[in-house]
Design an enzyme around this catalytic site. Structure first.
Site, mmCIF file in Angstrom:
data_model
loop_
_atom_site.group_PDB
_atom_site.id
_atom_site.type_symbol
_atom_site.label_atom_id
_atom_site.label_comp_id
_atom_site.label_asym_id
_atom_site.label_seq_id
_atom_site.Cartn_x
_atom_site.Cartn_y
_atom_site.Cartn_z
ATOM 1 N N ILE A 30 11.360 7.297 -27.845
ATOM 2 C CA ILE A 30 11.719 8.211 -28.938
ATOM 3 C C ILE A 30 12.906 9.099 -28.560
ATOM 4 C CG2 ILE A 30 10.267 10.202 -28.336
ATOM 5 C CD1 ILE A 30 9.271 10.173 -31.259
ATOM 6 N N ASN A 86 7.319 6.487 -13.927
ATOM 7 C CA ASN A 86 6.896 7.786 -13.427
ATOM 8 C C ASN A 86 5.385 7.781 -13.233
ATOM 9 O OD1 ASN A 86 9.483 8.964 -13.427
ATOM 10 N ND2 ASN A 86 9.352 9.344 -15.625
ATOM 11 N N GLU A 94 4.986 12.417 -18.280
ATOM 12 C CA GLU A 94 4.578 13.227 -19.440
ATOM 13 C C GLU A 94 3.458 12.575 -20.225
ATOM 14 O OE1 GLU A 94 8.056 13.944 -21.787
ATOM 15 O OE2 GLU A 94 9.035 15.059 -20.178
ATOM 16 N N HIS A 99 3.444 3.391 -18.262
ATOM 17 C CA HIS A 99 4.587 2.829 -18.979
ATOM 18 C C HIS A 99 5.744 2.586 -18.024
ATOM 19 C CE1 HIS A 99 4.728 7.229 -19.268
ATOM 20 N NE2 HIS A 99 6.058 7.140 -19.241
ATOM 21 N N HIS A 101 9.783 2.282 -17.951
ATOM 22 C CA HIS A 101 11.042 2.514 -18.665
ATOM 23 C C HIS A 101 12.022 1.406 -18.280
ATOM 24 C CE1 HIS A 101 10.404 6.930 -19.639
ATOM 25 N NE2 HIS A 101 9.579 6.817 -18.626
HETATM 26 P P1 DGP Z 1 7.469 9.941 -18.868
HETATM 27 O O1 DGP Z 1 8.144 11.198 -18.461
HETATM 28 O O2 DGP Z 1 7.765 8.791 -17.884
HETATM 29 O O3 DGP Z 1 5.989 10.116 -19.103
HETATM 30 O O4 DGP Z 1 8.161 9.500 -20.219
HETATM 31 C C1 DGP Z 1 7.512 9.478 -21.444
HETATM 32 C C2 DGP Z 1 8.484 8.946 -22.445
HETATM 33 O O5 DGP Z 1 7.784 8.679 -23.643
HETATM 34 C C3 DGP Z 1 9.628 9.887 -22.808
HETATM 35 O O6 DGP Z 1 10.878 9.295 -22.418
HETATM 36 C C4 DGP Z 1 9.566 10.049 -24.317
HETATM 37 C C5 DGP Z 1 8.616 8.939 -24.739
HETATM 38 N N1 DGP Z 1 7.756 9.283 -25.855
HETATM 39 C C6 DGP Z 1 6.935 10.356 -25.942
HETATM 40 N N2 DGP Z 1 6.269 10.348 -27.103
HETATM 41 C C7 DGP Z 1 6.672 9.233 -27.774
HETATM 42 C C8 DGP Z 1 6.344 8.671 -29.043
HETATM 43 O O7 DGP Z 1 5.534 9.200 -29.802
HETATM 44 N N3 DGP Z 1 6.962 7.515 -29.383
HETATM 45 C C9 DGP Z 1 7.866 6.901 -28.556
HETATM 46 N N4 DGP Z 1 8.417 5.770 -28.992
HETATM 47 N N5 DGP Z 1 8.204 7.397 -27.352
HETATM 48 C C10 DGP Z 1 7.610 8.556 -26.972
#
Ligand code: DGP
Length: 113
Positions: A30, A86, A94, A99, A101
């Site tokens: 997102i 992460n 977060e 997940h 990336h």
């Molecule tokens: P991390 O810091 O590795 O946990 O990254 C979490 C990622 O998830 C961050 O880059 C933004 C993404 N993200 C958070 N909420 C949502 C969502 O509701 N939809 C999508 N597509 N991505 C999200």
């Protein structure tokens, strides 16, 4: 509170799902940090790599191979990409659903900081 990535996996939210199979789901981040920024998650809720165990070896393998599939779909297989997962507080994870990336589409800065 339901996990946001579980909702995406279950098709309960809008999200641009690029790929989904028995094990994994891939969708656009997102908040993209590169022209192409895709997240690959297990369909099953696992908090991080720390929640993987030997009985999940097929899932773990599929997660890694899905990186290649995503790169191909995004057209970045040849130009290259960065893969980050992460894990835990020090990494600033977060979302507490494992997940990966996949970032690409433009040259990146050197180093991992
Ligand atoms: P991390 O810091 O590795 O946990 O990254 C979490 C990622 O998830 C961050 O880059 C933004 C993404 N993200 C958070 N909420 C949502 C969502 O509701 N939809 C999508 N597509 N991505 C999200």
């Amino acid at each position: 509170m339901e996990c946001i990535f579980c909702k995406i996996v279950d098709g309960k939210t809008e999200g641009e799902v690029l790929l989904q199979d028995k094990y994994v789901c891939a969708f656009r981040d997102i908040n993209p940090a590169a022209p192409s920024h895709i997240l690959i998650v297990p369909n099953e809720h696992l908090t991080s790599i720390e929640a993987l165990s030997p009985d999940k070896i097929k899932l773990a393998g599929r997660l890694l191979l899905a990186v290649k599939d995503v790169a191909r779909l995004e057209g970045i297989s040849q130009t290259g990409y960065r893969v980050i997962t992460n894990t835990g507080a020090d990494s600033h994870q977060e979302v507490q659903h494992l997940h990966i990336h996949v970032l690409g589409g433009a040259p990146m800065k050197h180093g991992l900081g």
